[in-house]
Design a protein around this motif. Structure first.
Motif, PDB file in Angstrom:
ATOM      1  N   ARG A  27       0.811  -1.212   0.000  1.00 50.38           N
ATOM      2  CA  ARG A  27       0.000   0.000   0.000  1.00 50.38           C
ATOM      3  C   ARG A  27       0.843   1.259   0.000  1.00 50.38           C
ATOM      4  N   THR A  28       2.132   1.127   0.279  1.00 51.04           N
ATOM      5  CA  THR A  28       2.957   2.322   0.445  1.00 51.04           C
ATOM      6  C   THR A  28       4.102   2.413  -0.546  1.00 51.04           C
ATOM      7  N   THR A  29       4.264   1.428  -1.405  1.00 53.63           N
ATOM      8  CA  THR A  29       5.329   1.471  -2.401  1.00 53.63           C
ATOM      9  C   THR A  29       4.716   1.533  -3.791  1.00 53.63           C
ATOM     10  N   ASP A  30       5.520   1.810  -4.735  1.00 51.26           N
ATOM     11  CA  ASP A  30       5.093   1.924  -6.129  1.00 51.26           C
ATOM     12  C   ASP A  30       4.427   0.623  -6.575  1.00 51.26           C
ATOM     13  N   PRO A  31       3.192   0.665  -7.059  1.00 51.79           N
ATOM     14  CA  PRO A  31       2.507  -0.556  -7.480  1.00 51.79           C
ATOM     15  C   PRO A  31       3.211  -1.275  -8.622  1.00 51.79           C
ATOM     16  N   ASP A  32       3.982  -0.550  -9.401  1.00 55.33           N
ATOM     17  CA  ASP A  32       4.711  -1.189 -10.502  1.00 55.33           C
ATOM     18  C   ASP A  32       5.746  -2.187  -9.993  1.00 55.33           C
ATOM     19  N   LEU A  33       6.231  -2.008  -8.775  1.00 52.05           N
ATOM     20  CA  LEU A  33       7.183  -2.942  -8.192  1.00 52.05           C
ATOM     21  C   LEU A  33       6.536  -4.319  -8.027  1.00 52.05           C
ATOM     22  N   TRP A  34       5.299  -4.367  -7.629  1.00 50.31           N
ATOM     23  CA  TRP A  34       4.592  -5.625  -7.358  1.00 50.31           C
ATOM     24  C   TRP A  34       4.180  -6.340  -8.632  1.00 50.31           C
ATOM     25  N   THR A  35       3.970  -5.606  -9.694  1.00 47.61           N
ATOM     26  CA  THR A  35       3.503  -6.211 -10.949  1.00 47.61           C
ATOM     27  C   THR A  35       4.587  -6.253 -12.015  1.00 47.61           C
ATOM     28  N   SER A  36       5.789  -5.912 -11.644  1.00 45.65           N
ATOM     29  CA  SER A  36       6.894  -5.879 -12.599  1.00 45.65           C
ATOM     30  C   SER A  36       7.169  -7.266 -13.170  1.00 45.65           C
ATOM     31  N   SER A  37       7.590  -7.300 -14.413  1.00 49.40           N
ATOM     32  CA  SER A  37       8.012  -8.569 -15.018  1.00 49.40           C
ATOM     33  C   SER A  37       9.517  -8.789 -14.832  1.00 49.40           C
ATOM     34  N   VAL A  38      10.201  -7.824 -14.223  1.00 50.38           N
ATOM     35  CA  VAL A  38      11.639  -7.929 -13.957  1.00 50.38           C
ATOM     36  C   VAL A  38      11.832  -8.727 -12.667  1.00 50.38           C
ATOM     37  N   TYR A  39      12.540  -9.837 -12.781  1.00 46.42           N
ATOM     38  CA  TYR A  39      12.675 -10.758 -11.651  1.00 46.42           C
ATOM     39  C   TYR A  39      13.281 -10.101 -10.411  1.00 46.42           C
ATOM     40  N   THR A  40      14.301  -9.280 -10.593  1.00 50.50           N
ATOM     41  CA  THR A  40      14.935  -8.651  -9.427  1.00 50.50           C
ATOM     42  C   THR A  40      13.972  -7.697  -8.713  1.00 50.50           C
ATOM     43  N   GLU A  41      13.098  -7.041  -9.462  1.00 50.68           N
ATOM     44  CA  GLU A  41      12.098  -6.174  -8.840  1.00 50.68           C
ATOM     45  C   GLU A  41      11.053  -7.013  -8.110  1.00 50.68           C
ATOM     46  N   GLN A  42      10.682  -8.156  -8.681  1.00 47.35           N
ATOM     47  CA  GLN A  42       9.755  -9.056  -7.985  1.00 47.35           C
ATOM     48  C   GLN A  42      10.375  -9.563  -6.690  1.00 47.35           C
ATOM     49  N   LEU A  43      11.666  -9.878  -6.718  1.00 51.47           N
ATOM     50  CA  LEU A  43      12.351 -10.317  -5.497  1.00 51.47           C
ATOM     51  C   LEU A  43      12.308  -9.238  -4.422  1.00 51.47           C
ATOM     52  N   ARG A  44      12.520  -8.011  -4.832  1.00 55.74           N
ATOM     53  CA  ARG A  44      12.492  -6.885  -3.887  1.00 55.74           C
ATOM     54  C   ARG A  44      11.104  -6.739  -3.277  1.00 55.74           C
ATOM     55  N   ALA A  45      10.069  -6.819  -4.111  1.00 56.31           N
ATOM     56  CA  ALA A  45       8.697  -6.712  -3.617  1.00 56.31           C
ATOM     57  C   ALA A  45       8.362  -7.878  -2.696  1.00 56.31           C
ATOM     58  N   ALA A  46       8.730  -9.088  -3.096  1.00 53.04           N
ATOM     59  CA  ALA A  46       8.449 -10.267  -2.277  1.00 53.04           C
ATOM     60  C   ALA A  46       9.140 -10.162  -0.930  1.00 53.04           C
ATOM     61  N   ASP A  47      10.326  -9.617  -0.908  1.00 49.13           N
ATOM     62  CA  ASP A  47      11.055  -9.452   0.345  1.00 49.13           C
ATOM     63  C   ASP A  47      10.329  -8.488   1.285  1.00 49.13           C
ATOM     64  N   LEU A  48       9.697  -7.482   0.733  1.00 49.63           N
ATOM     65  CA  LEU A  48       8.948  -6.520   1.546  1.00 49.63           C
ATOM     66  C   LEU A  48       7.746  -7.178   2.230  1.00 49.63           C
ATOM     67  N   CYS A  49       7.243  -8.254   1.673  1.00 47.61           N
ATOM     68  CA  CYS A  49       6.074  -8.960   2.227  1.00 47.61           C
ATOM     69  C   CYS A  49       6.373  -9.670   3.540  1.00 47.61           C
ATOM     70  N   HIS A  50       7.598 -10.014   3.787  1.00 45.31           N
ATOM     71  CA  HIS A  50       7.911 -10.932   4.877  1.00 45.31           C
ATOM     72  C   HIS A  50       7.576 -10.422   6.275  1.00 45.31           C
ATOM     73  N   ASP A  51       7.384  -9.144   6.458  1.00 43.41           N
ATOM     74  CA  ASP A  51       6.962  -8.623   7.762  1.00 43.41           C
ATOM     75  C   ASP A  51       5.461  -8.346   7.814  1.00 43.41           C
ATOM     76  N   CYS A  52       4.752  -8.656   6.760  1.00 44.44           N
ATOM     77  CA  CYS A  52       3.327  -8.354   6.681  1.00 44.44           C
ATOM     78  C   CYS A  52       2.493  -9.447   7.355  1.00 44.44           C
ATOM     79  N   PRO A  53       1.526  -9.062   8.180  1.00 47.32           N
ATOM     80  CA  PRO A  53       0.691 -10.058   8.845  1.00 47.32           C
ATOM     81  C   PRO A  53      -0.268 -10.773   7.886  1.00 47.32           C
ATOM     82  N   HIS A  54      -0.397 -10.271   6.672  1.00 45.59           N
ATOM     83  CA  HIS A  54      -1.314 -10.861   5.693  1.00 45.59           C
ATOM     84  C   HIS A  54      -0.591 -11.680   4.626  1.00 45.59           C
TER      85      HIS A  54
END
Length: 89
Positions: A27-54
């Protein structure tokens, strides 16, 4: 990548739940990071998820609905591997 405004975050978020927590990474980062087709950007977004309760709910939703990009702490490739391992077993 610039942060997005709370009003636009809801529409762009991959979060499948009706959650109004505007502090969540998706909800607080660029939405393009989450939908990017670039693998390294997907890794960065996925890493941000790890502290999320959802994270686990998002992961289950992404796997069940075939979402693209990063969701639930997984990249699209990681999700495909997990699903193919589960169906092969």
């Amino acid at each position: 990548m610039a942060a997005i405004t709370p009003g636009s975050a809801r529409a762009a978020s991959p979060l499948p739940l009706n959650v109004d927590d505007l502090t969540l990474p998706c909800r607080t980062t660029d939405p393009d990071l989450w939908t990017s087709s670039v693998y390294t950007e997907q890794l960065r977004a996925a890493d941000l998820c790890h502290d999320c309760p959802h994270m686990l709910a998002c992961r289950a939703w992404a796997r069940a609905t075939g979402q693209a990009g990063a969701c639930g702490g997984e990249t699209e490739a990681q999700r495909r591997r997990a699903l193919s391992t589960r169906t092969a077993a």
